[in-house]
Design an enzyme around this catalytic site. Structure first.
Site, PDB file in Angstrom:
ATOM      1  N   GLU A 104     -18.528   9.110  69.062  1.00 25.29           N
ATOM      2  CA  GLU A 104     -19.321   7.886  68.945  1.00 25.29           C
ATOM      3  C   GLU A 104     -20.520   7.922  69.902  1.00 25.29           C
ATOM      4  O   GLU A 104     -20.395   8.328  71.056  1.00 25.29           O
ATOM      5  CB  GLU A 104     -18.436   6.680  69.272  1.00 25.29           C
ATOM      6  CG  GLU A 104     -19.152   5.343  69.246  1.00 25.29           C
ATOM      7  CD  GLU A 104     -18.273   4.215  69.760  1.00 25.29           C
ATOM      8  OE1 GLU A 104     -18.602   3.052  69.497  1.00 25.29           O
ATOM      9  OE2 GLU A 104     -17.255   4.505  70.439  1.00 25.29           O
ATOM     10  N   CYS A 126     -14.833   3.750  66.585  1.00 26.12           N
ATOM     11  CA  CYS A 126     -14.153   3.149  67.738  1.00 26.12           C
ATOM     12  C   CYS A 126     -12.941   2.342  67.286  1.00 26.12           C
ATOM     13  O   CYS A 126     -12.091   2.842  66.560  1.00 26.12           O
ATOM     14  CB  CYS A 126     -15.145   2.319  68.545  1.00 26.12           C
ATOM     15  SG  CYS A 126     -14.505   1.742  70.139  1.00 26.12           S
ATOM     16  N   LYS A 169     -21.148   0.737  61.629  1.00 25.59           N
ATOM     17  CA  LYS A 169     -19.926   0.059  62.052  1.00 25.59           C
ATOM     18  C   LYS A 169     -19.888  -1.352  61.475  1.00 25.59           C
ATOM     19  O   LYS A 169     -20.873  -2.091  61.527  1.00 25.59           O
ATOM     20  CB  LYS A 169     -19.857   0.024  63.580  1.00 25.59           C
ATOM     21  CG  LYS A 169     -18.516  -0.442  64.133  1.00 25.59           C
ATOM     22  CD  LYS A 169     -18.490  -0.306  65.652  1.00 25.59           C
ATOM     23  CE  LYS A 169     -17.126  -0.672  66.224  1.00 25.59           C
ATOM     24  NZ  LYS A 169     -17.098  -0.544  67.704  1.00 25.59           N
TER      25      LYS A 169
END
Length: 529
Positions: free
Chosen positions: A286, A403, A350
């Protein structure tokens, strides 16, 4: 002797009752990674039952006030569980201690204090259906089942360290999640863990033992059967996972940017180990790229030079979108696909952002009093509207999870072509050498089992690794290790149920448990009457 001990627990009051609830909640947290000492749950939950047996103060008061003693017990149990299970979150604020050290007590104690209200609700709801014997065990399972379900979505949700994970520490015990899912596992785990509470009474001991043994036998037996009949074909692409262990305080240092990129490029270009072939796909963690790629063609050219012909890089990076018209640019936490010519061939943003980490809730109010997100960008990050699969190379499509998106089992639906694998990129360097990265890896591991997909996880400082669709680790790098893993992925496996069935299964399990709890509750009321 044990009977006297139980009686003393039941008769506790005031701070002694709350203090013991806190201690057994803390004890229950040691069933989680990296300890995985699930046996403590068979102590913590029976003690919780006995404490709730004694939570009968406020007789003659309103219904809500009569439930307060049980809610206090549940809250203190939850506070102990979450303080000891989540204390490591405070470590993230030490990265920029000058600006965020003041918030460490809020992270270590404030968040657990808030999450404990879910368990206060669980205890109060259970106490509403309380009865003698095994009925109260089912009432407790129902209460925690509802509470954990609420915790999965209320205020964007934070189902980290759900009780059900304590019942699934190893792959053989993860297979039941294919049938019932995590939400139903929360219910069943509490019921099994709490059954030893029946030892102290005459009622329902045999029935309780039978129920516990049946559930345990089914849980273990199905896992053994499923793994013994597992057949996997290594027909996926060769993948390289890069774990550089970049110190968090250097990741956003402008002077260190080029050194960071060069380290990634060097690790990407390393020759495969003996018996390995050249990887087709390379995965960086990430926000690995310390540049806005669309504004930095030199970085794309450097990536192209490091990739061999036909290779594709999947990397986390910040994507900037300029709306025009004088409006502020928007920033996204993104996974890019980049080919060997340095061309960006795809991107996935995301969807589920971290509150206070990537954006500020109630922004207009909280920013005025000086509260900002930990990763500070103008206006914070923006979220994608939907999750989309991403075709990386021809015939190979991924489900991208960035994440902590991997902790939400109810958010695995996506648009686009069916995925061949889950790719989870993360940066757990925020949390140092604490239980956090181990807990995060375990939850991602369960998503692989539930989805029937192999999972590749690239973390800046670990834990990075590849997991097959049965949750078995193919290969992994230790926390803080620096290195690469080259693996060939297996294919996906056929699931017993279609996508989305776990919510139905949870509803069925929850209703069945509620019916049992109600039956015993009404029977006890008739007996008293």
């Amino acid at each position: 002797m044990i009977r006297r001990l139980i009686d003393r627990i039941v008769l506790l009051s005031g701070w002694r009752r709350c203090g013991l609830a806190f201690l057994v909640g803390a004890l229950a947290s040691f069933a989680l990674p990296p300890y995985d000492f699930f046996a403590v749950s068979f102590i913590a939950f029976p003690v919780l039952v006995w404490l709730l047996d004694g939570a009968v103060d406020n007789a003659g008061k309103s219904p809500v006030r009569r439930l307060l003693p049980a809610a206090y017990v549940g809250w203190w149990f939850g506070f102990g569980y979450f303080v000891f299970g989540l204390w490591w979150i405070g470590n993230a604020l030490l990265v920029d201690a000058a600006n965020f050290a003041w918030a460490i007590p809020l992270a270590i104690f404030g968040l657990p204090a808030f999450l404990a209200f879910f368990y206060a609700f669980a205890a109060a709801l259970a106490r509403l259906l309380w009865s003698d014997g095994i009925g109260r065990i089912f009432a407790l399972g129902f209460g925690f089942g509802v509470a954990e379900w609420l915790r999965s979505f209320v205020l964007t949700g934070f189902p980290w360290n759900a009780i059900g994970y304590a019942a699934m520490p190893v792959p053989v015990l993860m297979q039941s999640s294919v049938i019932v899912g995590l939400l139903a596992m929360n219910v069943l785990a509490v019921i099994v863990f709490a059954m030893p509470a029946l030892y102290g009474g005459r009622q329902s001991r045999i029935a309780g033992l039978a129920v516990a043994l049946i559930l345990i036998a089914a849980h273990v037996g199905f896992g053994l059967f499923r793994l013994s009949t597992a057949e996997l074909k290594l027909d996926g692409p060769e993948i390289r996972i890069v774990q550089p262990s970049i110190s968090q305080d250097l990741k956003w240092d402008a002077e260190a940017r080029r050194d960071i990129l060069d380290k990634y490029l060097a690790m990407t270009a390393e020759k495969p180990g003996e018996g390995k072939v050249k990887p087709q796909i390379i995965i960086w963690p990430e926000t690995a790229v310390p540049y806005i790629l669309t504004k930095t063609p030199d970085a794309l050219n450097a990536i192209a030079d490091a990739l061999a012909d036909g290779q594709t890089l999947l990397t986390g990076a910040i994507r900037m979108e300029e709306p025009g018209g004088g409006e502020e640019p928007l920033y996204y936490n993104t996974i890019y696909a980049i080919d060997s010519h340095g061309q960006i061939t795809g991107a996935a943003d995301k969807v589920h952002l971290v509150p206070f980490g990537e954006y500020v809730p109630l922004e207009n109010i909280l920013r005025k009093i000086g509260i900002s997100e930990v990763v500070e960008l103008p206006g914070g990050f923006s979220a994608a509207s939907v999750r989309r699969s991403l075709e990386v190379v021809s015939g190979f499509t991924i489900l991208p999870l960035i994440c902590y998106e991997a902790i939400f089992p109810g958010e695995m639906s996506y648009q686009g072509a069916p995925a061949n694998a889950i790719i989870n990129v993360t940066n757990d360097a925020w949390y140092g050498d604490t239980p956090g990265p181990y807990q995060h890896f375990r939850q991602a591991q369960l998503r692989a089992v539930e989805q029937g997909l192999p999972m590749v996880r690239a973390a800046n400082n670990g834990l990075s690794g590849a997991v097959d669709p049965y949750g078995r680790i193919i290969d992994a790098l230790a926390l803080d290790a620096v290195g690469v893993i080259d693996v060939q992925l297996p294919g996906r496996v056929q699931l017993l149920w279609g996508e989305g069935i776990h919510q139905f299964q949870f509803t069925v399990v929850l209703l069945a448990v509620l019916i049992v709890a109600l039956w015993y509750f009404l029977r006890s009321r008739r007996r008293v009457g």
